[in-house]
Design a protein around this motif. Structure first.
Motif, PDB file in Angstrom:
ATOM      1  N   LYS A 210       0.944  -1.084  -0.056  1.00 48.39           N
ATOM      2  CA  LYS A 210      -0.084   0.048   0.025  1.00 48.39           C
ATOM      3  C   LYS A 210       0.764   1.215   0.018  1.00 48.39           C
ATOM      4  N   GLN A 211       2.025   1.404   0.968  1.00 45.83           N
ATOM      5  CA  GLN A 211       2.853   2.384   0.810  1.00 45.83           C
ATOM      6  C   GLN A 211       3.644   2.768  -0.399  1.00 45.83           C
ATOM      7  N   GLN A 214       1.006   4.009  -3.210  1.00 39.23           N
ATOM      8  CA  GLN A 214       0.734   5.377  -2.725  1.00 39.23           C
ATOM      9  C   GLN A 214       1.600   6.444  -3.228  1.00 39.23           C
ATOM     10  N   GLN A 271      -6.508  -3.032   2.550  1.00 41.30           N
ATOM     11  CA  GLN A 271      -6.112  -1.574   2.056  1.00 41.30           C
ATOM     12  C   GLN A 271      -5.110  -1.690   1.007  1.00 41.30           C
ATOM     13  N   ALA A 272      -4.389  -2.993   0.795  1.00 38.17           N
ATOM     14  CA  ALA A 272      -3.314  -3.231  -0.081  1.00 38.17           C
ATOM     15  C   ALA A 272      -4.065  -3.632  -1.535  1.00 38.17           C
ATOM     16  N   SER A 275      -5.824  -0.329  -2.823  1.00 34.08           N
ATOM     17  CA  SER A 275      -4.697   0.429  -3.578  1.00 34.08           C
ATOM     18  C   SER A 275      -4.470  -0.139  -5.003  1.00 34.08           C
TER      19      SER A 275
END
Length: 554
Positions: A210-211, A214, A271-272, A275
Motif C-alpha cells: 500500500k505504501q 501510494q 487496504q493493499a 490500492s
C-alpha cells in the motif's frame, strides 16, 4: 623443600630488550594487514575479523563493498564479500552501533552516521541483484537482505518502525520486488520462504505494498502488475487470532498489539488490495485478479464484501471474457455470502453470443456456465431461454462446441421437466401457438423465440421448440449427427458427464474418426486411375496434352 637459587642478576634492572620483546608480542596479537598475495576468501575473512575487533578498522567495510561492486567480473568473490558484510552489519545492529546514543560525542555521532550510510550502500547493492538473470545470485541477495531485516526487527526498540520506515531493509526489499518486472523467481521465493511462514512478514508486506503504490513516483502500471503477481501467491489466510503465532522478528507483546489481531491483518490486506484496485491496471492484470478473487482476495474482505462487489461489477461492465470472470466471482458471493445480485442471470444470458462458441476459452466458460445453471429452482422460462439460445448458436458453431451443447441440453431437460415440451408439443387447440396458427400444417408458423430480447424471462422460448437440434441430426459431422439423435429417443439415461465433452475440437474429432478400426472397407463407385496425364506407352493422354498446351502458352 629446597630453596630457590638466587640468580647472579638479582637486583639488577631488567634490560629494555625484554620490554621491546613484550611490546612486539603484544602487537603480534593484532591481525596483520592483508596483502595482495592472499587468496580472496582469506582476505575477505581477515577484513571481516578486523572490523569486528576494533572500530579503527571500520574502513575495511569500504574495501569489502568494493569487492561486492565487482560482482560482474568476480561473482563468487563478490558473493563471499556480501555474506561477510551481512555478518558485519548484523553484529553492528545487534550491538546498537548504528544507533545514536544519548549524550554521545560529536565524533561518535559521525561514526554512527557513516555506518548508516554504508549500510544503505550495501542494501542498494544487494537489491540491485534482485531481477538478475542469475537465479543463484538473486536468491543469495534475497536471503542476505532478509537476514538484515530479521536483525533490524529483532533489535529495534521502536516497535514496527523497523518494518515501516521508508529506509528500512524490509521496505527496500518489497519495493525492489514490485519495481523489477523480471523478479518473478524472487517474488515466489519471498512468498514461500518468508510471507507464508511468518505472520509479521505477511502483515508488513501488505503495509509496504500500500505504501509503495501510494507513492506518486512508483504508481506505474508495472508496479501494480508486480504487486498482483506477489499478493496472489499468498494462500495462507488465518481464520482466528490463535493462529497468529509464527514470527520472523521479535515476538509481539501486549494484548493490544495489532500483530496479534486478525482484524488488523484483514484491514491491512484490504487496504493493499484496494490500492491495487485504484491503480491503472492492464486487461491481463485484471483478469488475473478476477481468476483468483474468490480464493485469494475474498477471505481478506470478510465483513466488507461490498468493496469487492464494486470491483467485480466494474470489471463486468468492460464486457467480453472480463465479464465472464467477474460473474464467476459474483456467483460465489451470491452462493457463499448471500449477496443479492438480481441481474446475474440477465448478464449471464447477454454473454451468449455468436463469438462465444468459437472462442479459445470456450471450455473454461462451459465449466463455469454449468455451475451457474445447476440450481433446480431456476424458473422454467429462464432455463428455456438459455437452452433455446445455445441451440440457435449451435447452428453456426464448430463441432467441438456442439458436442457439449447437446448433452448439456439433455441434462437440463431432465432437471427441468416443464421444458421438455420444447421437444414435442402435442396438438391442442387451446394452446396459444396452435390457436394463433390454425393452418400451421399448410402455412407453417413463425418461431415465437425472440433472439434479440435481452431479458431471458420474456424471450418466448418456453413456447418455442428445439427444431435446431433436429436440424443437427443432419450435420455433416457423423459424431454431431449421432449425438443429436438422442433428443428423439427416450430419456432413459440419468445424465451425461459434461466433463467428457469439454475439450473436444474439430481436430480431436477428426483424429478420433481416423483412429477407428475399419471392420469393412467402404465401397466406392469408381476405379482409381493408374496414370493421370500419361498413357501406358509413355505418351501424353488428353489431360496431359491439355496441360502441356497450357504450360506452353504461359
Amino acid at each position: 623443600m629446597p630453596g630457590l637459587i638466587a640468580s647472579d642478576d638479582a637486583g639488577r634492572k631488567r634490560k629494555r630488550v625484554s620490554t621491546r620483546g613484550a611490546s612486539k608480542e603484544a602487537k603480534s596479537r593484532k591481525a596483520p594487514k592483508p596483502t595482495n598475495d592472499d587468496d580472496p576468501q582469506s582476505k575477505i575473512l581477515l577484513l571481516e575479523e578486523q572490523i569486528l575487533q576494533s572500530r579503527e578498522n571500520y574502513n575495511n567495510i569500504v574495501e569489502l563493498q568494493k569487492i561486492v561492486d565487482h560482482a560482474d567480473k568476480k561473482p563468487k568473490t563478490a558473493t563471499i564479500a556480501a555474506v561477510a558484510l551481512c555478518r558485519v552489519f548484523c553484529r553492528l545492529i545487534a550491538g546498537e552501533s548504528l544507533v545514536k546514543q544519548a549524550g554521545a560525542s560529536e565524533g561518535d555521532s559521525q561514526v554512527v552516521q557513516w555506518l548508516r550510510a554504508r549500510l544503505d550502500d550495501y542494501l542498494n547493492r544487494l537489491t540491485s541483484w534482485i531481477g538478475s538473470p542469475d537465479a543463484t545470485k538473486e536468491s543469495t541477495a534475497l536471503t542476505l537482505l532478509m537476514r538484515i531485516v530479521k536483525e533490524e526487527a529483532t533489535n529495534s526498540d521502536k516497535g514496527d518502525r523497523a518494518w515501516r520506515h521508508e529506509k528500512s531493509a524490509f521496505v527496500a526489499v518489497v519495493s525492489r520486488l514490485l519495481q523489477e518486472t523480471e523478479a518473478e523467481g524472487a517474488r515466489q521465493e519471498f512468498v514461500e520462504k518468508f510471507v507464508e511462514e511468518h505472520h509479521d512478514v505477511r502483515f508488513y508486506t501488505f503495509v509496504a505494498v500500500k505504501q509503495i503504490l501510494q507513492d506518486v513516483h512508483s504508481g506505474r502500471q508495472e508496479v501494480a502488475t508486480n504487486a498482483i503477481d506477489l499478493l496472489i501467491q499468498i494462500e495462507g489466510v488465518p481464520e482466528s487470532d490463535d493462529q497468529l503465532e509464527d514470527w520472523y522478528g521479535s515476538t509481539p507483546q501486549g494484548q493490544k498489539n495489532q500483530l496479534l489481531s486478525l482484524t488488523a491483518h484483514r484491514k491491512v490486506a484490504r487496504q493493499a488490495w484496494l490500492s491495487i484496485f485504484r491503480s491503472t491496471l492492464s486487461q491481463e492484470s485484471r483478469k488475473k485478479m478476477l481468476s483468483v478473487a474468490t480464493g485469494h482476495i475474498l477471505p481478506w474482505f470478510a465483513g466488507h464484501i461490498e468493496l469487492l462487489t464494486d470491483f467485480l461489477t466494474d470489471s463486468f461492465n468492460q464486457g467480453g471474457a472480463m465479464s465472464l470472470l467477474a460473474l464467476s466471482g459474483i456467483f460465489k458471493l451470491m452462493t457463499q455470502k448471500n449477496i443479492d445480485y438480481a441481474d446475474f442471470y440477465t448478464k449471464l444470458y447477454s454473454l451468449l453470443d455468436e463469438d462465444l462458441l468459437h472462442s479459445k476459452h470456450r471450455s473454461r466458460f462451459f465449466r463455469m456456465f454449468e455451475t451457474f445453471m445447476t440450481s433446480s429452482h431456476l424458473p422454467a422460462a429462464m432455463v428455456a431461454s438459455f437452452i433455446k439460445r445455445l441451440s440457435r448458436l449451435s447452428l453456426q458453431a464448430p463441432p467441438g462446441a456442439i458436442v457439449w451443447v447437446v448433452p448439456w441440453t439433455y441434462n437440463m431437460l431432465k432437471q427441468h421437466p416443464p421444458c421438455t415440451f420444447m421437444l414435442h408439443r402435442t396438438y391442442h387447440p387451446a394452446h396459444a401457438i396452435y390457436a394463433t396458427h390454425p393452418n400451421y400444417e399448410d402455412q407453417g408458423m413463425d418461431d415465437p423465440f425472440d433472439m434479440k430480447q435481452k431479458d431471458p424471462m420474456v424471450t418466448g422460448a418456453i413456447d418455442s421448440s428445439l427444431w435446431e437440434l433436429e436440424t443437427l441430426q443432419s450435420h455433416y459431422h457423423p459424431n454431431v449427427a449421432t449425438l443429436a439423435k438422442i433428443m428423439g429417443e427416450q430419456f432413459t439415461k440419468k445424465d451425461y458427464q459434461l466433463e467428457d465433452f469439454l475439450d473436444h475440437t474439430s481436430q480431436t474429432l477428426i483424429d478420433a474418426e481416423l483412429g477407428k478400426e475399419v471392420k469393412k472397407p467402404p465401397v466406392v463407385e469408381w476405379e482409381l486411375p493408374k496414370r493421370i496425364v500419361t498413357t501406358e506407352d509413355g505418351g501424353m493422354n488428353d489431360i496431359g496434352k491439355s496441360l502441356q498446351t497450357a504450360i506452353d502458352n504461359m
